[in-house]
Scaffold this motif. Structure first.
Motif, short mmCIF file in Angstrom:
data_model
loop_
_atom_site.label_atom_id
_atom_site.label_comp_id
_atom_site.label_asym_id
_atom_site.label_seq_id
_atom_site.Cartn_x
_atom_site.Cartn_y
_atom_site.Cartn_z
N GLY A 143 38.10 48.29 28.84
CA GLY A 143 39.20 49.16 28.44
C GLY A 143 40.57 48.71 28.90
O GLY A 143 41.56 49.39 28.64
N TYR A 144 40.64 47.56 29.56
CA TYR A 144 41.93 47.07 30.03
C TYR A 144 42.66 46.30 28.93
O TYR A 144 42.08 45.46 28.28
CB TYR A 144 41.74 46.14 31.22
N PHE A 145 43.94 46.57 28.78
CA PHE A 145 44.77 45.74 27.91
C PHE A 145 45.10 44.44 28.64
O PHE A 145 45.06 43.35 28.06
CB PHE A 145 46.05 46.49 27.54
N ILE A 146 45.42 44.56 29.92
CA ILE A 146 45.58 43.41 30.80
C ILE A 146 44.56 43.57 31.93
O ILE A 146 44.49 44.63 32.55
CB ILE A 146 46.99 43.33 31.40
N LYS A 147 43.79 42.54 32.19
CA LYS A 147 42.73 42.66 33.19
C LYS A 147 43.31 42.65 34.60
O LYS A 147 44.24 41.91 34.89
CB LYS A 147 41.74 41.51 33.03
N PRO A 148 42.73 43.45 35.48
CA PRO A 148 43.21 43.46 36.87
C PRO A 148 42.88 42.16 37.58
O PRO A 148 41.88 41.51 37.26
CB PRO A 148 42.43 44.63 37.49
N ASN A 149 43.71 41.77 38.52
CA ASN A 149 43.46 40.54 39.24
C ASN A 149 42.45 40.72 40.36
O ASN A 149 41.83 39.76 40.81
CB ASN A 149 44.75 39.97 39.82
N CYS A 150 42.27 41.95 40.82
CA CYS A 150 41.43 42.18 41.99
C CYS A 150 40.30 43.15 41.67
O CYS A 150 40.54 44.25 41.15
CB CYS A 150 42.27 42.74 43.15
N MET A 151 39.10 42.73 42.00
CA MET A 151 37.92 43.57 41.86
C MET A 151 37.22 43.61 43.22
O MET A 151 37.12 42.58 43.89
CB MET A 151 36.96 43.00 40.81
N GLY A 152 36.73 44.78 43.58
CA GLY A 152 36.09 44.90 44.88
C GLY A 152 34.84 45.76 44.85
O GLY A 152 34.62 46.54 43.91
N TRP A 153 34.05 45.57 45.87
CA TRP A 153 32.86 46.40 46.10
C TRP A 153 33.03 47.15 47.41
O TRP A 153 33.43 46.56 48.43
CB TRP A 153 31.59 45.55 46.17
N ALA A 197 35.64 41.57 48.05
CA ALA A 197 36.63 41.63 46.98
C ALA A 197 36.94 40.22 46.51
O ALA A 197 36.78 39.25 47.26
CB ALA A 197 37.91 42.33 47.46
N THR A 198 37.38 40.13 45.26
CA THR A 198 37.74 38.84 44.69
C THR A 198 39.05 38.96 43.93
O THR A 198 39.25 39.91 43.18
CB THR A 198 36.62 38.31 43.78
N ASN A 199 39.92 37.99 44.15
CA ASN A 199 41.22 37.96 43.52
C ASN A 199 41.24 36.80 42.54
O ASN A 199 41.27 35.64 42.95
CB ASN A 199 42.31 37.79 44.58
N SER A 200 41.24 37.11 41.26
CA SER A 200 41.20 36.05 40.25
C SER A 200 42.51 35.28 40.18
O SER A 200 42.53 34.15 39.69
CB SER A 200 40.86 36.65 38.88
N ALA A 201 43.59 35.87 40.67
CA ALA A 201 44.89 35.19 40.63
C ALA A 201 44.96 34.07 41.66
O ALA A 201 45.63 33.05 41.44
CB ALA A 201 46.01 36.18 40.85
N SER A 202 44.29 34.25 42.78
CA SER A 202 44.36 33.26 43.87
C SER A 202 43.04 32.56 44.12
O SER A 202 42.97 31.63 44.92
CB SER A 202 44.80 33.94 45.17
N SER A 203 41.98 33.04 43.47
CA SER A 203 40.63 32.54 43.70
C SER A 203 40.13 32.82 45.10
O SER A 203 39.19 32.17 45.58
CB SER A 203 40.53 31.04 43.41
N MET A 204 40.76 33.76 45.76
CA MET A 204 40.32 34.11 47.12
C MET A 204 39.27 35.21 47.08
O MET A 204 39.29 36.07 46.20
CB MET A 204 41.51 34.55 47.96
N THR A 205 38.38 35.16 48.05
CA THR A 205 37.40 36.22 48.22
C THR A 205 37.49 36.76 49.63
O THR A 205 37.94 36.06 50.56
CB THR A 205 35.97 35.71 47.96
N TYR A 206 37.09 37.99 49.79
CA TYR A 206 37.19 38.68 51.06
C TYR A 206 35.84 39.36 51.34
O TYR A 206 35.25 39.93 50.43
CB TYR A 206 38.29 39.74 51.01
#
Length: 125
Positions: free
Chosen positions: A26-36, A50-59
Motif C-alpha cells: 500500500g505504499y506509494f513510496i516504500k519506507p527505507n526502514c523495516m524492523g521487528w 531492523a534494516t535500512n535499505s537506504a544505507s544497507s545497515m542492519t541493527y
C-alpha cells in the motif's frame, strides 16, 4: 491503504528455528526502514532487528546477535522483510511485530509509525 501483515510464528522447542515474514503493501513510496519488535507478557516492547535499505545497515539487539538475521526483498509494490531466528531460547517467547518508518532507522519502537498485528512465537524448554 498501508498494511503490514506478519506470518510464520509458532511453537518450537529451545534450539529450534523459525522464519517470520512481514509483507508491507500500500505504499506509494516504500519506507527505507523495516524492523521487528517483540513483546513478552508483562514486559515492554523491545526492538529485535531492523534494516535500512537506504544505507544497507542492519541493527540487532544484543540478545539476538549471532542467532537472528533480518533480510528484505523489494518488489514493485511491496516490501517483504524476514526474520530468521535460530537457536531459539525460551526468553525469545513473545508477540513479534513488524513495523516501518521513513527516516531514522534503529531499534527504538517510538520511532516507527506503522505496525502490523503481530505473530506469536513460543519457545519451550
Amino acid at each position: 491503504q498501508v498494511q503490514l501483515v506478519e506470518s510464520g510464528g509458532g511453537s518450537v522447542q529451545a534450539g529450534g528455528s523459525l522464519r517470520l515474514s512481514c509483507v508491507a503493501s500500500g505504499y506509494f513510496i516504500k519506507p527505507n526502514c523495516m524492523g521487528w519488535f517483540r513483546q513478552a507478557p508483562g514486559k515492554e516492547r523491545e526492538g529485535v532487528a531492523a534494516t535500512n535499505s537506504a544505507s544497507s545497515m542492519t541493527y540487532y539487539a544484543d540478545s539476538v546477535k549471532g542467532r537472528f538475521t533480518i533480510s528484505q526483498d523489494n518488489a514493485k509494490n511491496t516490501v517483504t522483510v524476514y526474520l530468521q531466528m535460530n537457536s531459539l531460547k525460551p526468553e525469545d517467547t513473545g508477540m513479534y511485530y513488524c513495523a516501518s518508518v521513513f527516516g531514522r532507522c534503529g531499534l527504538r519502537s517510538a520511532d516507527f509509525r506503522t505496525w502490523g498485528q503481530g505473530t506469536q512465537v513460543t519457545v519451550s524448554s
